[in-house]
Design an enzyme around this catalytic site. Structure first.
Site, PDB file in Angstrom:
ATOM      1  N   GLY A 268       4.010  -8.204  14.391  1.00 30.60           N
ATOM      2  CA  GLY A 268       4.789  -8.124  13.170  1.00 30.60           C
ATOM      3  C   GLY A 268       4.686  -6.742  12.561  1.00 30.60           C
ATOM      4  O   GLY A 268       5.669  -6.173  12.095  1.00 30.60           O
ATOM      5  N   ALA A 269       3.467  -6.199  12.574  1.00 31.10           N
ATOM      6  CA  ALA A 269       3.226  -4.873  12.020  1.00 31.10           C
ATOM      7  C   ALA A 269       1.873  -4.393  12.520  1.00 31.10           C
ATOM      8  O   ALA A 269       1.094  -5.152  13.091  1.00 31.10           O
ATOM      9  CB  ALA A 269       3.254  -4.907  10.497  1.00 31.10           C
ATOM     10  N   HIS A 304      -0.625  -6.859   3.651  1.00 31.27           N
ATOM     11  CA  HIS A 304      -1.617  -7.062   4.717  1.00 31.27           C
ATOM     12  C   HIS A 304      -1.983  -5.735   5.371  1.00 31.27           C
ATOM     13  O   HIS A 304      -3.171  -5.393   5.511  1.00 31.27           O
ATOM     14  CB  HIS A 304      -1.036  -8.033   5.743  1.00 31.27           C
ATOM     15  CG  HIS A 304      -1.966  -8.407   6.854  1.00 31.27           C
ATOM     16  ND1 HIS A 304      -2.526  -9.661   6.958  1.00 31.27           N
ATOM     17  CD2 HIS A 304      -2.413  -7.714   7.939  1.00 31.27           C
ATOM     18  CE1 HIS A 304      -3.287  -9.716   8.033  1.00 31.27           C
ATOM     19  NE2 HIS A 304      -3.225  -8.544   8.652  1.00 31.27           N
ATOM     20  N   GLU A 305      -0.957  -4.973   5.772  1.00 33.91           N
ATOM     21  CA  GLU A 305      -1.230  -3.713   6.470  1.00 33.91           C
ATOM     22  C   GLU A 305      -1.856  -2.680   5.539  1.00 33.91           C
ATOM     23  O   GLU A 305      -2.728  -1.911   5.959  1.00 33.91           O
ATOM     24  CB  GLU A 305       0.063  -3.162   7.083  1.00 33.91           C
ATOM     25  CG  GLU A 305       0.777  -4.124   8.026  1.00 33.91           C
ATOM     26  CD  GLU A 305      -0.126  -4.769   9.056  1.00 33.91           C
ATOM     27  OE1 GLU A 305      -1.030  -4.084   9.587  1.00 33.91           O
ATOM     28  OE2 GLU A 305       0.055  -5.972   9.343  1.00 33.91           O
ATOM     29  N   HIS A 308      -5.520  -3.230   5.098  1.00 28.33           N
ATOM     30  CA  HIS A 308      -6.289  -2.738   6.243  1.00 28.33           C
ATOM     31  C   HIS A 308      -6.748  -1.293   6.063  1.00 28.33           C
ATOM     32  O   HIS A 308      -7.715  -0.871   6.704  1.00 28.33           O
ATOM     33  CB  HIS A 308      -5.437  -2.813   7.515  1.00 28.33           C
ATOM     34  CG  HIS A 308      -5.488  -4.127   8.210  1.00 28.33           C
ATOM     35  ND1 HIS A 308      -6.664  -4.789   8.490  1.00 28.33           N
ATOM     36  CD2 HIS A 308      -4.496  -4.896   8.737  1.00 28.33           C
ATOM     37  CE1 HIS A 308      -6.394  -5.911   9.136  1.00 28.33           C
ATOM     38  NE2 HIS A 308      -5.087  -6.007   9.292  1.00 28.33           N
ATOM     39  N   GLU A 327      -8.830  -8.957  10.090  1.00 33.94           N
ATOM     40  CA  GLU A 327      -7.586  -9.720   9.981  1.00 33.94           C
ATOM     41  C   GLU A 327      -7.699 -10.854   8.969  1.00 33.94           C
ATOM     42  O   GLU A 327      -6.754 -11.135   8.224  1.00 33.94           O
ATOM     43  CB  GLU A 327      -7.175 -10.249  11.349  1.00 33.94           C
ATOM     44  CG  GLU A 327      -6.842  -9.165  12.366  1.00 33.94           C
ATOM     45  CD  GLU A 327      -5.714  -8.243  11.929  1.00 33.94           C
ATOM     46  OE1 GLU A 327      -5.003  -8.567  10.946  1.00 33.94           O
ATOM     47  OE2 GLU A 327      -5.548  -7.185  12.546  1.00 33.94           O
TER      48      GLU A 327
END
Length: 836
Positions: A268-269, A304-305, A308, A327
């Site tokens: 997804g990414a 989400h990214e 990180h 994750e």
């Protein structure tokens, strides 16, 4: 005792400190040339230097110590993906320089340095060269120490045609013409980081103007001509950057962040440092035509990214067994950010939908611990599943809610500050939270991380002020397991319309807890715990009767737990349907109705043709009654459009003629509400024929947005006709469906109750071609659809096929699907016996 040596790990005698990487991709011949200069530290004398390289042709290697070149021979170990340098004498300890020139192929496997293609609005075809290095694919772009704890800094320069655009992890520092239509683009030095986090992208791209986010330059990079679709994602990215800088109390650890939209992308990414890459559908969004779930999915993944950048990039796992750590926390963090950005979307309630998928896998005998030993790169590939993301994220949320948000947040900050720019193991996180909270976090969490499965917590009334709590392993298949967990319970105690919360650590098989006076008790308050719940006797009846007093996520849990109990053969289907009918009388929450819709679909899927009709009529009546009640109410509902679309979709997918007619009209309505239009697309497909199919193919291939493209593509797999399904399979075979999507479309087609077996026969017939064409990590996702093929004879054939055709990259995932297929065979038998 001699320590076990992992043959997949590189020797530790030499450590990289800095890479200077120069690449020249050729987007017409699909190849690249490169040179990498690596500053290393020799920590113990050695005459052999071993690093990773795969699918590269190495031309020359030089090794220099204090300006003197040393004689060196080199060889490639293709099986172990290594480049071995042999010297005539030991390298002394201290600084050393390694220089390597090489060539490679811009592959079409969506890994390493690969090519992605797209067609512009004028029908012209273009190529992009881009990267995907996680887990172990940086070695396919340049020789390197391709392990997460071998951190270094990186300088990158790219020689490209002057009419193309390039971006990398570091900020662009210069662009120098070279003649012959070429130029050299140089990027600034990165922070200390792992190889899997480096990225570079070249192609006919452009970037939005920079948004200054408290000193961080934020842009979206996208294929030319699509800038008008970037404002939604840019605003979400700006919010997430500020949100996490505040939440972690640590500034973003870099100078810039580009979010890059890639036409072909296996994941997804990907959280590449400073240069995060995404599927187009997540960055290119028209807010006026996209649905709320599509928008929320984009916000979730962007957050989400960006999370990180701290949790994964600034602090990184020591080895791939720790993938879950980054994750799971990013999954938790995405919902945390989304809840702050759009609280009206009720993200924590929607989190329950994703958690259900993890529950379903974790209830199998073939479940696995969240963290398990990772020896080889193939082992690492098997970690990218719902147990890592959704179960991991749910367990993190459970801990946060048990400890309290301030205490949890203090522990996270302590962890990140202590280990910035370094690598960690799981226990480092628990120790940090334990140090700030004073709670036995490591003991509690080790049981959840290193042990598969989850408990069923049974709650019973003891007297007016006490309840009994009992735990046992929950599973869909009978097991003699006597596993126990330290279960962080949060009880919701309801008395006279008031609710109070009480945290309880259930560390034994059973206990009695004093809760004060109560009318009824919710054992998973706000749905924050990763455990199933069963209420005995009068307590169950009190909850169902007073369901309106419960939070939406708690009502969701009531339905979800009841359906899981039926699947596990612990309760009759009549009890599940009773709960649904009683909730449906006044239910208005989107997540609850989506779970009810899931149960209705599950029951309908397993019934034979005759019973389907009568069940469908009853379910249609329930949905239409709810729709009429909501439409007649003056109350403005949160997510009202989405609730109406969900109810409309229930009736249409079950074949209600009025709903199907309304859906057809919506397809021609240019002013249609996006939520209703999206539902209409599915309804018409499920009830459609050849003319509808051809219309959808045109809509897919000429879609103005990525959301429209995906909506019509996946709807093509929902048509009930053999002829239409054959046409779709031909589109997959001839490449009209992108390789990034093909596996997911096939998986969706396998779940089609009318033509799933036809799709399965095609998968079997083209198995070798699919393995050759599709990304390796996509194949396990494709076969997830087999769980719907729950006829006993066909299920036996499927098990036989996979006995002869294993999927090593799937780890235990394939066995989980096969076990769930067996479970569903039993579910079908019970559904038909109890309702047929």
């Amino acid at each position: 005792m001699t320590a076990t040596i992992n043959e997949h790990r590189l020797p530790r005698a030499v450590a990289p400190r800095h890479y200077s990487l120069a690449l020249q991709p050729d987007l017409e011949s699909f190849c690249f040339t490169g040179r990498v200069d690596i500053d290393v530290d020799v920590v113990e004398p050695t005459r052999r230097v071993i690093l990773n390289a795969a699918e590269l042709a190495v031309q020359e290697v030089t090794v220099t110590v204090e300006g003197a070149s040393l004689a060196v021979a080199f060889s490639l170990d293709e099986l172990r993906e290594r480049l071995v340098l042999e010297l005539d004498a030991d390298l002394p300890t201290g600084a050393c320089h390694v220089s390597i020139t090489f060539t490679g192929t811009l592959n079409d496997k969506l890994r390493g340095f690969y090519r992605s293609t797209f067609t512009d609005g004028d029908g012209a075809r273009h190529t992009i060269a881009t990267t995907q290095f996680e887990s172990t694919n940086a070695r396919r772009a340049f020789p390197c120490w391709d392990e997460p704890d071998r951190k270094a800094t990186f300088d990158v320069e790219l020689v490209i045609p002057e009419d193309l655009f390039a971006v990398s992890s570091g900020p662009e520092t210069s662009r120098v013409p070279l003649g012959d239509g070429l130029e050299r683009v140089t990027f600034g030095r990165t922070m200390v980081m792992s190889t899997y986090l480096l990225a570079f992208v070249v192609g006919p791209l452009e970037a939005t103007p920079v948004v200054d986010v408290d000193g961080v330059a934020l842009r979206i990079v996208h294929p030319r001509g699509k800038g008008h679709l970037t404002s939604f994602a840019l605003a979400a990215g700006e919010f997430a950057l500020r949100h996490f800088s505040d939440y972690f109390a640590i500034a973003y650890p870099d100078k810039k962040l580009d979010l890059v939209a890639i036409p072909d992308f296996a994941f997804g990414a990907m959280e590449n440092q400073g240069c995060a890459t995404f599927r187009e559908i997540l960055l290119l969004i028209d807010p006026d035509s996209s649905t709320q779930p599509e928008q929320q999915r984009a916000v979730d993944v962007i957050a989400h990214e960006i999370a990180h950048m701290w949790f994964g990039n600034l602090v990184t796992m020591g080895w791939w067994n720790g993938i879950w750590l980054k994750e799971a926390f990013a999954t938790f963090c995405e919902t945390h950010a989304c809840a702050a950005y759009r609280p009206d979307w009720e993200p924590w309630t929607n989190f329950g939908l994703a958690r259900s998928a993890a529950f379903d896998i974790d209830a199998l005998l073939n479940t696995r611990p969240i963290e398990f030993e990772v020896v080889s790169p193939a082992d690492a590939e098997a970690m990218y599943d719902v147990l890592t993301y959704e179960k991991g994220g749910a367990v993190v949320r459970m801990l946060e809610q048990y400890l309290g948000e301030p205490e949890f947040r203090a522990g996270i900050r302590h962890y990140l500050l202590t280990h910035s720019y370094a690598n960690t193991e799981t226990h480092d996180l628990w120790d940090a939270i334990e140090a700030t909270s004073g709670e036995p976090v490591r003991r509690v969490m080790d049981g959840w991380i290193f042990k598969g499965g989850h408990p069923l917590v049974t709650v019973a009334r003891v007297d007016a002020t006490h309840v009994a709590l009992r735990q046992e392993p929950f599973g869909f298949t009978n097991s003699d397991s006597d596993a126990q967990w330290d279960v962080p319970l949060v009880l919701g105690i309801h008395t006279g319309g008031d609710v109070r919360r009480q945290s309880v650590l259930l560390s034994s098989a059973e206990t009695t807890v004093e809760v004060g006076s109560y009318d009824f008790v919710v054992a998973n308050a706000e749905g924050s715990g990763f455990y199933r719940v069963r209420y005995e006797g009068a307590l169950h009846e009190a909850l169902v009767t007073n369901h309106a007093a419960m939070a939406a996520i708690e009502r969701y849990g009531l339905v979800d737990d009841a359906w899981a109990a039926f699947v596990a053969d612990r309760t009759p289907l009549s009890q599940v349907l009773d709960i649904i009918e009683r909730l449906a009388t006044n239910e208005t929450d989107l997540a609850v109705w989506r779970r009810i819709a899931g149960v209705i679909d599950g029951v309908h899927h397993h019934l034979d043709a005759g019973a389907k009709r009568s069940f469908a009529q009853h379910a249609i009546a329930i949905a239409n009654a709810a729709l009429a009640r909501i439409d007649s109410s003056a109350e403005v509902l949160p997510m009202g459009a989405q609730v109406r679309a969900t109810l409309f979709k229930i009736t249409g997918l079950l074949g209600d003629p009025d709903a199907v007619a309304a859906a057809r009209a919506l397809l021609d309505d240019r002013e249609a509400d996006p939520e209703m239009l999206a539902a209409a697309v599915n309804i018409v497909a499920t009830n459609g024929g050849r003319a509808d199919f051809e219309r959808y193919v045109v809509a897919y291939e000429s879609a103005p947005t990525p959301q429209d493209e995906r909506r019509y593509l996946f709807a093509l797999a929902e048509f009930p006709g053999v002829e239409e399904t054959s046409a779709l399979l031909a589109m997959i075979d001839d490449g009209r469906v992108r390789t990034q999507d093909a596996a997911f479309v096939l998986g969706h087609g396998l779940a089609n109750g009318a033509t799933g077996e036809q799709v399965w026969r095609h998968v079997v017939a083209t198995w070798d071609q699919l393995n050759d064409r599709l990304p390796s990590n996509a194949l396990p996702r494709m076969v997830s659809g087999i769980t719907a093929l729950a006829e006993e004879t066909l299920a036996a054939q499927i098990r036989t096929f996979f006995g002869d055709h294993p999927l090593p990259q799937a780890g235990k995932t394939l066995q989980q699907y096969l076990e769930r297929l067996d479970v569903n065979v039993g579910v079908r038998r019970r559904v038909r016996s109890q309702l047929g």
